[in-house]
Design a protein around this motif. Sequence first.
Motif, PDB file in Angstrom:
ATOM      1  N   PRO A  64       0.518  19.911 -13.942  1.00 31.31           N
ATOM      2  CA  PRO A  64       1.079  20.825 -14.162  1.00 31.31           C
ATOM      3  C   PRO A  64       1.451  21.850 -12.999  1.00 31.31           C
ATOM      4  O   PRO A  64       1.025  21.796 -11.997  1.00 31.31           O
ATOM      5  N   ARG A  65       3.195  22.280 -13.179  1.00 34.31           N
ATOM      6  CA  ARG A  65       3.085  22.781 -12.077  1.00 34.31           C
ATOM      7  C   ARG A  65       2.370  24.317 -11.627  1.00 34.31           C
ATOM      8  O   ARG A  65       2.127  24.294 -13.074  1.00 34.31           O
ATOM      9  N   ALA A  66       2.713  25.080 -10.993  1.00 38.10           N
ATOM     10  CA  ALA A  66       2.533  27.007 -10.427  1.00 38.10           C
ATOM     11  C   ALA A  66       2.964  26.545 -11.562  1.00 38.10           C
ATOM     12  O   ALA A  66       3.941  26.635 -11.879  1.00 38.10           O
ATOM     13  N   GLY A  67       2.222  27.961 -12.376  1.00 39.88           N
ATOM     14  CA  GLY A  67       2.811  28.946 -13.868  1.00 39.88           C
ATOM     15  C   GLY A  67       2.889  27.874 -14.879  1.00 39.88           C
ATOM     16  O   GLY A  67       3.794  28.868 -16.089  1.00 39.88           O
ATOM     17  N   GLN A  68       2.524  26.868 -15.078  1.00 42.77           N
ATOM     18  CA  GLN A  68       3.181  26.298 -16.585  1.00 42.77           C
ATOM     19  C   GLN A  68       2.109  25.904 -16.623  1.00 42.77           C
ATOM     20  O   GLN A  68       0.866  25.702 -16.243  1.00 42.77           O
ATOM     21  N   ARG A  69       1.311  25.896 -17.633  1.00 39.95           N
ATOM     22  CA  ARG A  69       0.653  25.390 -18.786  1.00 39.95           C
ATOM     23  C   ARG A  69       1.131  24.205 -19.351  1.00 39.95           C
ATOM     24  O   ARG A  69       1.639  23.646 -19.493  1.00 39.95           O
ATOM     25  N   ALA A  70       0.072  23.552 -19.853  1.00 42.14           N
ATOM     26  CA  ALA A  70      -0.588  22.653 -19.394  1.00 42.14           C
ATOM     27  C   ALA A  70      -0.554  21.704 -21.341  1.00 42.14           C
ATOM     28  O   ALA A  70      -0.649  22.269 -22.114  1.00 42.14           O
ATOM     29  N   THR A  71       1.133  20.867 -22.422  1.00 49.16           N
ATOM     30  CA  THR A  71       1.171  20.962 -23.321  1.00 49.16           C
ATOM     31  C   THR A  71       0.403  19.850 -23.611  1.00 49.16           C
ATOM     32  O   THR A  71       0.334  18.989 -23.043  1.00 49.16           O
ATOM     33  N   THR A 106       0.685  -1.316  -0.201  1.00 51.07           N
ATOM     34  CA  THR A 106      -0.324   0.193  -0.155  1.00 51.07           C
ATOM     35  C   THR A 106       0.916   1.192  -0.171  1.00 51.07           C
ATOM     36  O   THR A 106       0.368   2.416  -0.829  1.00 51.07           O
ATOM     37  N   ALA A 107       1.279   1.088   1.048  1.00 44.73           N
ATOM     38  CA  ALA A 107       3.039   2.527   1.041  1.00 44.73           C
ATOM     39  C   ALA A 107       3.311   2.466  -0.253  1.00 44.73           C
ATOM     40  O   ALA A 107       4.129   3.995  -1.127  1.00 44.73           O
ATOM     41  N   PHE A 108       3.994   1.174  -1.118  1.00 36.86           N
ATOM     42  CA  PHE A 108       5.076   1.852  -2.055  1.00 36.86           C
ATOM     43  C   PHE A 108       3.453   2.339  -3.536  1.00 36.86           C
ATOM     44  O   PHE A 108       4.243   2.856  -4.412  1.00 36.86           O
ATOM     45  N   MET A 109       2.402   1.751  -3.700  1.00 33.86           N
ATOM     46  CA  MET A 109       1.721   2.804  -4.652  1.00 33.86           C
ATOM     47  C   MET A 109       0.791   3.434  -4.710  1.00 33.86           C
ATOM     48  O   MET A 109       0.783   4.687  -5.127  1.00 33.86           O
ATOM     49  N   GLU A 110       0.687   3.993  -2.767  1.00 32.00           N
ATOM     50  CA  GLU A 110       0.316   5.893  -3.057  1.00 32.00           C
ATOM     51  C   GLU A 110       1.517   6.471  -3.022  1.00 32.00           C
ATOM     52  O   GLU A 110       1.614   7.285  -3.894  1.00 32.00           O
ATOM     53  N   ALA A 111       2.762   6.262  -3.078  1.00 36.72           N
ATOM     54  CA  ALA A 111       4.317   6.623  -3.563  1.00 36.72           C
ATOM     55  C   ALA A 111       4.356   6.999  -4.682  1.00 36.72           C
ATOM     56  O   ALA A 111       4.799   7.799  -5.476  1.00 36.72           O
ATOM     57  N   ALA A 112       4.283   5.406  -5.642  1.00 36.56           N
ATOM     58  CA  ALA A 112       4.215   5.374  -7.114  1.00 36.56           C
ATOM     59  C   ALA A 112       2.837   6.180  -7.373  1.00 36.56           C
ATOM     60  O   ALA A 112       2.779   6.787  -8.734  1.00 36.56           O
ATOM     61  N   ALA A 113       1.185   6.392  -7.023  1.00 30.59           N
ATOM     62  CA  ALA A 113       0.133   7.401  -7.433  1.00 30.59           C
ATOM     63  C   ALA A 113       0.801   8.662  -7.421  1.00 30.59           C
ATOM     64  O   ALA A 113       1.133   9.364  -8.206  1.00 30.59           O
ATOM     65  N   ALA A 114       1.264   8.984  -6.489  1.00 30.24           N
ATOM     66  CA  ALA A 114       2.275  10.636  -5.999  1.00 30.24           C
ATOM     67  C   ALA A 114       2.975  10.798  -6.644  1.00 30.24           C
ATOM     68  O   ALA A 114       3.060  12.105  -7.483  1.00 30.24           O
ATOM     69  N   ALA A 115       3.837  10.327  -7.108  1.00 32.48           N
ATOM     70  CA  ALA A 115       4.859  10.437  -8.453  1.00 32.48           C
ATOM     71  C   ALA A 115       4.048  10.626 -10.090  1.00 32.48           C
ATOM     72  O   ALA A 115       4.887  11.518 -10.203  1.00 32.48           O
ATOM     73  N   ILE A 116       3.468  10.162 -10.215  1.00 32.76           N
ATOM     74  CA  ILE A 116       2.995  10.068 -11.609  1.00 32.76           C
ATOM     75  C   ILE A 116       2.371  11.110 -11.707  1.00 32.76           C
ATOM     76  O   ILE A 116       1.752  11.898 -12.208  1.00 32.76           O
ATOM     77  N   LYS A 117       1.365  11.174 -10.045  1.00 33.33           N
ATOM     78  CA  LYS A 117       0.336  12.719 -10.473  1.00 33.33           C
ATOM     79  C   LYS A 117       1.534  13.111 -10.223  1.00 33.33           C
ATOM     80  O   LYS A 117       0.793  15.191 -10.947  1.00 33.33           O
ATOM     81  N   ALA A 118       2.151  13.904  -9.203  1.00 29.99           N
ATOM     82  CA  ALA A 118       3.557  15.098  -9.777  1.00 29.99           C
ATOM     83  C   ALA A 118       3.750  14.918 -11.768  1.00 29.99           C
ATOM     84  O   ALA A 118       4.266  16.128 -11.718  1.00 29.99           O
ATOM     85  N   VAL A 119       4.052  14.241 -12.492  1.00 29.20           N
ATOM     86  CA  VAL A 119       4.516  14.278 -13.698  1.00 29.20           C
ATOM     87  C   VAL A 119       3.258  14.770 -14.676  1.00 29.20           C
ATOM     88  O   VAL A 119       3.841  15.068 -15.215  1.00 29.20           O
ATOM     89  N   ILE A 120       2.583  14.873 -14.323  1.00 29.31           N
ATOM     90  CA  ILE A 120       1.210  14.646 -14.887  1.00 29.31           C
ATOM     91  C   ILE A 120       0.447  15.630 -14.623  1.00 29.31           C
ATOM     92  O   ILE A 120      -0.092  16.677 -15.552  1.00 29.31           O
TER      93      ILE A 120
END
Length: 99
Positions: free
Chosen positions: A92-99, A76-90
Motif C-alpha cells: 500500500p502507498r503512504a496514507g492508504q490502507r490495505a484492503t 536479471t534486470a528484467f526480473m528485478e524490474a518485474a519484482a519492483a512492479a509487483i511490489k509496487a502493486v502489492i
Amino acid sequence: MTRLRVRLFLAAGAAEIRLRNRLPRFLDAITPHRHRPDGLVAELDCVASDPETRALFRAELDRAIAEYLADAADLTAFMEAAAAAIKAVIEPRAGQRAT
C-alpha cells in the motif's frame, strides 16, 4: 571331393548361425573388433592436437560464454524490474490502507 567341401562349408555356416543365435555375447567377445572413437572423442582429440583448431574452439567458447552472460544480465534486470512492479502493486502507498 567337391561335394564334401560344399557340405562342410554349409555345415560350418549352419553351426555359426546356431552359435550366433544361442550365444551372442560369447561370439561378440571372441570376435576381434577395432576400437573406433566416438565422434566427440575424435573431435576433442583434434582440438587438443591442432593449435589452429584449438584457437578457433577457444574463440567460439569465449563468444558463447560472453553471450550467455549478457543474456543472464538482461534476464536479471528484467526480473528485478518485474519484482519492483509487483511490489509496487502489492504494497500500500503512504496514507492508504490495505484492503
